[in-house]
Design an enzyme around this catalytic site. Structure first.
Site, short mmCIF file in Angstrom:
data_model
loop_
_atom_site.label_atom_id
_atom_site.label_comp_id
_atom_site.label_asym_id
_atom_site.label_seq_id
_atom_site.Cartn_x
_atom_site.Cartn_y
_atom_site.Cartn_z
N ASP A 1 -9.55 1.81 2.95
CA ASP A 1 -9.28 1.20 4.15
C ASP A 1 -9.89 1.84 5.11
O ASP A 1 -10.79 1.11 6.13
CB ASP A 1 -7.75 0.65 4.39
CG ASP A 1 -7.54 -0.43 3.58
OD1 ASP A 1 -8.28 -1.04 2.98
OD2 ASP A 1 -6.26 -0.67 3.57
N LYS B 1 0.95 -1.22 -0.02
CA LYS B 1 -0.09 0.25 0.04
C LYS B 1 0.82 1.43 0.15
O LYS B 1 0.62 2.22 -0.52
CB LYS B 1 -1.08 0.17 1.23
CG LYS B 1 -2.13 -1.13 1.05
CD LYS B 1 -2.95 -1.18 2.26
CE LYS B 1 -3.95 -2.06 2.18
NZ LYS B 1 -4.66 -2.29 3.18
#
Length: 263
Positions: free
Chosen positions: A109, A72
């Site tokens: 997220d 990420k």
């Protein structure tokens, strides 16, 4: 929906891939929404990520990528533009391929995690929250948590310096909120969130000593496979409430689909 020559592909970049649950949830959603698309896992080691990313730029029927552990942070640097939380924090978990081969990244997220809590009936107003981890997922979750009226947020990480760096960054982005780095100790907290990868592999150490968890504490995971991690099992045995990692994914599936297949 059958896969044809018009099907647009979404690649899920991860390493390793065996823990993924996203395709089994995301592909039925695409079908329900009427999108001609399919998500497939790509197991790409960190050393090969930049090379794989460059190749993706030339895939014209690629809708984009979904990104998970451990990519990420690096994918945020590989994107050509970042939006929203991704731009603020330089971390992303999804990137849309634009017609010219550039990539636009977002981070869902955090929003997905908070939505997942809300969907399960867990409010955050006035709560004292301990966040374990300071990596990509933890960074996005921390930012989303501060959009809620928490009493305080403490970040713990194996590297104390990394935890303090994230806490300092958040204090500058969201002035006036009580944010600090601290130890992995659940005493005095209403909510404890494991945002590390610990629990993915059998034999992983627990992210904090479970004897510091008081009965009634809400213990939440981002790890979604296994469904019931060692941390959640231990917390449940101590009389804690538990919140599974899969709820973070189900909380953001619609956001991911809209970003990748919307206009």
């Amino acid at each position: 929906m059958p896969i044809t020559g018009t099907t647009r592909v979404v690649v899920h970049l991860t390493y390793p891939a065996k823990h993924l649950r996203t395709p089994s949830l995301f592909n039925p959603l695409l079908e329900r929404l009427g999108h001609d698309g399919v998500l497939v896992p790509w197991e790409v080691a960190p050393a090969n990520l930049a090379c794989a990313w460059q190749g993706l730029r030339g895939i014209e029927n690629l809708a984009g990528v979904i990104v998970t552990v451990p990519h990420k942070l690096e994918v945020a640097h590989l994107c050509d533009e970042l939006q929203g939380t991704a731009q603020l924090l330089n971390v992303c978990n999804v990137a849309r391929r634009l017609p010219d081969g550039r990539f636009s990244g977002r981070m869902f997220d955090g929003e997905g995690f908070v939505r997942g809590l809300e969907n399960q009936g867990h409010g955050l107003a006035g709560k004292r929250v301990l966040l374990l981890g300071a990596g990509g997922a933890a960074t996005g979750i921390a930012h989303a948590l501060l959009a809620e009226p928490l009493a305080k947020l403490v970040i713990s990480n194996r590297s104390a310096a990394k935890a303090e760096a994230l806490a300092s960054q958040l204090r500058s982005l969201v002035p006036g909120r009580q944010v600090a780095a601290g130890p992995a100790d659940g005493r005095g907290f209403d909510v404890v969130i494991n945002a590390t990868a610990l629990g993915l592999k059998a034999g992983d150490p627990l992210p904090l000593p479970v004897e510091t968890l008081a009965p009634g504490t809400l213990v939440a995971e981002v790890v979604m496979n296994p469904d019931l991690t060692a941390l959640l099992e231990a917390a449940q045995a101590r009389g804690c409430q538990i919140h599974k990692g899969v709820h973070m994914l189900t909380g953001q599936l619609q956001l991911l689909a809209d970003f990748l297949f919307g206009h």
